[in-house]
Scaffold this motif. Structure first.
Motif, short mmCIF file in Angstrom:
data_model
loop_
_atom_site.label_atom_id
_atom_site.label_comp_id
_atom_site.label_asym_id
_atom_site.label_seq_id
_atom_site.Cartn_x
_atom_site.Cartn_y
_atom_site.Cartn_z
N THR A 54 -9.35 2.16 8.85
CA THR A 54 -8.06 2.11 8.65
C THR A 54 -7.43 0.84 9.43
N PRO A 55 -7.77 -0.45 9.10
CA PRO A 55 -7.34 -1.43 9.87
C PRO A 55 -5.77 -1.52 10.13
N HIS A 56 -5.18 -1.81 11.00
CA HIS A 56 -3.69 -2.20 11.05
C HIS A 56 -3.50 -3.66 10.53
N ASN A 57 -3.17 -3.36 9.29
CA ASN A 57 -3.11 -4.67 8.50
C ASN A 57 -2.07 -4.79 7.56
N ALA A 58 -1.68 -6.02 7.12
CA ALA A 58 -0.61 -6.17 6.15
C ALA A 58 -1.52 -5.68 5.15
N GLN A 59 -1.19 -4.88 4.23
CA GLN A 59 -2.36 -4.18 3.28
C GLN A 59 -1.90 -4.63 1.70
N PRO A 60 -2.85 -5.48 1.27
CA PRO A 60 -2.68 -5.72 -0.26
C PRO A 60 -2.94 -4.56 -1.28
N TYR A 61 -1.90 -4.37 -2.23
CA TYR A 61 -2.32 -3.37 -3.04
C TYR A 61 -1.94 -4.00 -4.64
N LEU A 62 -2.37 -3.07 -5.65
CA LEU A 62 -1.92 -3.22 -7.07
C LEU A 62 -1.03 -2.03 -7.37
N LYS A 63 0.03 -2.26 -7.87
CA LYS A 63 0.96 -1.34 -8.53
C LYS A 63 0.34 -0.39 -9.06
N SER A 64 -0.49 -0.95 -9.83
CA SER A 64 -1.40 0.04 -10.76
C SER A 64 -2.14 1.13 -10.18
N ARG A 76 -12.25 2.60 -6.81
CA ARG A 76 -12.09 1.96 -8.32
C ARG A 76 -12.73 0.66 -8.38
N SER A 77 -13.18 0.05 -7.44
CA SER A 77 -13.67 -1.03 -7.37
C SER A 77 -12.85 -2.21 -7.39
N HIS A 78 -11.72 -1.84 -7.29
CA HIS A 78 -10.30 -2.93 -7.45
C HIS A 78 -10.13 -3.81 -5.97
N PHE A 79 -11.07 -4.37 -5.45
CA PHE A 79 -11.12 -4.89 -4.19
C PHE A 79 -12.13 -5.89 -4.09
N GLU A 80 -11.89 -6.75 -3.19
CA GLU A 80 -12.87 -7.82 -2.88
C GLU A 80 -13.16 -7.68 -1.32
N PRO A 81 -14.53 -7.90 -0.82
CA PRO A 81 -15.00 -7.45 0.40
C PRO A 81 -14.23 -8.61 1.36
N TYR A 82 -13.70 -8.13 2.37
CA TYR A 82 -13.18 -8.98 3.43
C TYR A 82 -12.84 -8.22 4.70
N ASN A 83 -13.70 -8.83 5.74
CA ASN A 83 -13.30 -8.24 7.09
C ASN A 83 -11.99 -8.51 7.58
N THR A 84 -11.15 -7.72 7.42
CA THR A 84 -9.73 -8.07 7.83
C THR A 84 -9.75 -8.08 9.36
N TYR A 85 -10.71 -7.51 10.01
CA TYR A 85 -10.67 -7.95 11.71
C TYR A 85 -10.93 -9.40 12.23
N GLN A 126 -1.69 -18.56 18.94
CA GLN A 126 -2.28 -18.57 17.66
C GLN A 126 -3.66 -18.19 17.48
N LYS A 127 -4.26 -17.22 17.92
CA LYS A 127 -5.44 -16.96 17.86
C LYS A 127 -5.72 -15.98 16.64
N TYR A 128 -4.94 -15.34 16.05
CA TYR A 128 -5.11 -14.58 14.80
C TYR A 128 -4.11 -14.94 13.65
N LYS A 129 -4.18 -14.46 12.57
CA LYS A 129 -3.07 -15.10 11.58
C LYS A 129 -2.10 -13.90 11.43
N LEU A 130 -2.47 -12.59 11.78
CA LEU A 130 -1.75 -11.62 11.48
C LEU A 130 -1.90 -10.59 12.94
N ILE A 131 -0.77 -10.22 13.46
CA ILE A 131 -0.82 -9.30 14.84
C ILE A 131 -0.11 -8.13 14.56
N CYS A 132 -0.36 -7.23 15.03
CA CYS A 132 0.38 -5.99 15.17
C CYS A 132 0.74 -5.43 16.49
N LEU A 133 1.97 -5.46 17.00
CA LEU A 133 2.45 -5.13 18.22
C LEU A 133 3.00 -3.78 18.32
#
Length: 333
Positions: free
Chosen positions: A214-224, A263-272, A294-301
């Motif tokens: 469960t990455p602490h990530n900005a999470q992409p979704y499909l509405k479907s 559902r296979s509705h994703f593409e592999p990406y190591n979000t870390y 700016q060591k990362y693109k996204l950070i969670c505080l």
């Protein structure tokens, strides 16, 4: 760069709002209720929200719309007439009988009902910041969400861990692990995951899904995805919608993420690779440095009630944000 429309959804609460305080006190009977996992650290706002908007404008200008979800609140500085901004009240998309709600899990399981939400969207908590340039294909590849399919250990102790187990029960009812992993072997054992695949490999002979990473990530979704899950498990989701506060019976947004993966509705990406969570109680210095560099693109505080020198840490974080995002955004008055 893809031409698809992508929206951002961000949830926010202002703890200092008198109406919110009154509702909160009315339904909890007290303002700090650890039984409901409600603490100031979960809700307090350090005034960093403007840097979230600056980060979007500066580093992800391609976003179509930002849906700013609150219980009828808005920061005084927010330019509500910005063409990309859509102010969303809980009552705009959550059934009235479940309101007011203080349970983030409930706020998240109805996201697909947000009026005007596009099919491709990215969900942010308000402690997640974009601190460097991001293209749309960071979140979606060929119209599918980027994600990591890998297992993690889940002790099942603690409220959040129990909710993750609830999610996986539904996943195991609906999907056969061996079939899914055989079909999507390249996605589950993608070389980019590195050591994150160790447990997945170890559990390959085991016939059931366990909790996914469960990455602490900005999470992409499909509405479907949300629509499918509701179609399949709507009775269960409606039953837990009565939990005004977090409960160990809840389902969380991780259910929708796991479903999307199965559902296979994703593409592999190591979000870390480009995303990092900093628990401020332990790693405030590293968080401050990460913003400057700016060591990362996204950070969670990740806030915590036990941060030492809280005010000083917040001032240092603000200074770091001001260094990389000094200009007011169009979202500020």
């Amino acid at each position: 760069m893809s031409k698809m429309d992508i929206d951002f959804v961000i949830t926010w609460v202002d703890m200092n709002d008198p109406k919110w305080k009154a509702d909160f006190a009315k339904y909890t009977g007290k303002i700090d209720n650890s039984k409901n996992e409600v603490s100031e650290a979960r809700f307090r706002d350090h005034g960093f929200l403007k840097y979230w908007f600056r980060g979007v404008e500066q580093f992800a200008p391609w976003v179509r719309k930002i849906h700013f979800v609150t219980c009828g609140q808005k920061p005084e500085w927010l330019n509500i007439n910005h063409p990309k901004l859509s102010l969303i009240d809980h009552s705009d998309y959550i059934p009235a009988k479940f309101l007011p709600v203080f349970n983030s899990s409930l706020i998240e399981i109805y996201l697909h009902k947000i009026p005007g939400l596009t099919d491709h969207f990215v969900y942010f908590n308000d402690d997640f910041f974009i601190i460097d340039h991001l293209s749309a294909d960071r979140f979606f590849t060929g119209g599918l969400p980027n994600d990591i399919a890998a297992f993690r250990h889940n002790s099942g102790i603690g409220l959040w861990s129990k909710c993750l187990k609830n999610n996986i029960r539904i996943i195991n009812e609906r999907f056969d692990k061996k079939t899914v992993q055989k079909r999507d072997h390249h996605k589950w054992f993608h070389p980019s995951y590195g050591k994150k695949s160790n447990l997945t490999r170890l559990l390959k002979p085991y016939s059931k899904f366990v909790t996914l990473i469960t990455p602490h990530n900005a999470q992409p979704y499909l509405k479907s995805t949300f629509e499918e899950v509701w179609e399949y498990a709507g009775d269960k989701l409606a039953a837990v919608s009565e939990n005004r506060f977090r409960s160990s019976e809840d389902y969380t947004q991780e259910l929708f993420r796991a479903w999307q993966i199965c559902r296979s509705h994703f593409e592999p990406y190591n979000t870390y690779r480009d995303t990092k969570m900093f628990p401020l109680v332990l790693r405030s210095k590293q968080a401050i440095e990460a913003i400057y560099n700016q060591k990362y693109k996204l950070i969670c505080l990740n806030d915590n009630a036990h941060i030492v020198n809280y005010e000083k840490v917040m001032q240092e974080l603000e200074k770091a944000f001001e260094t990389i995002l000094p200009e007011k955004s169009g979202f500020e008055l």
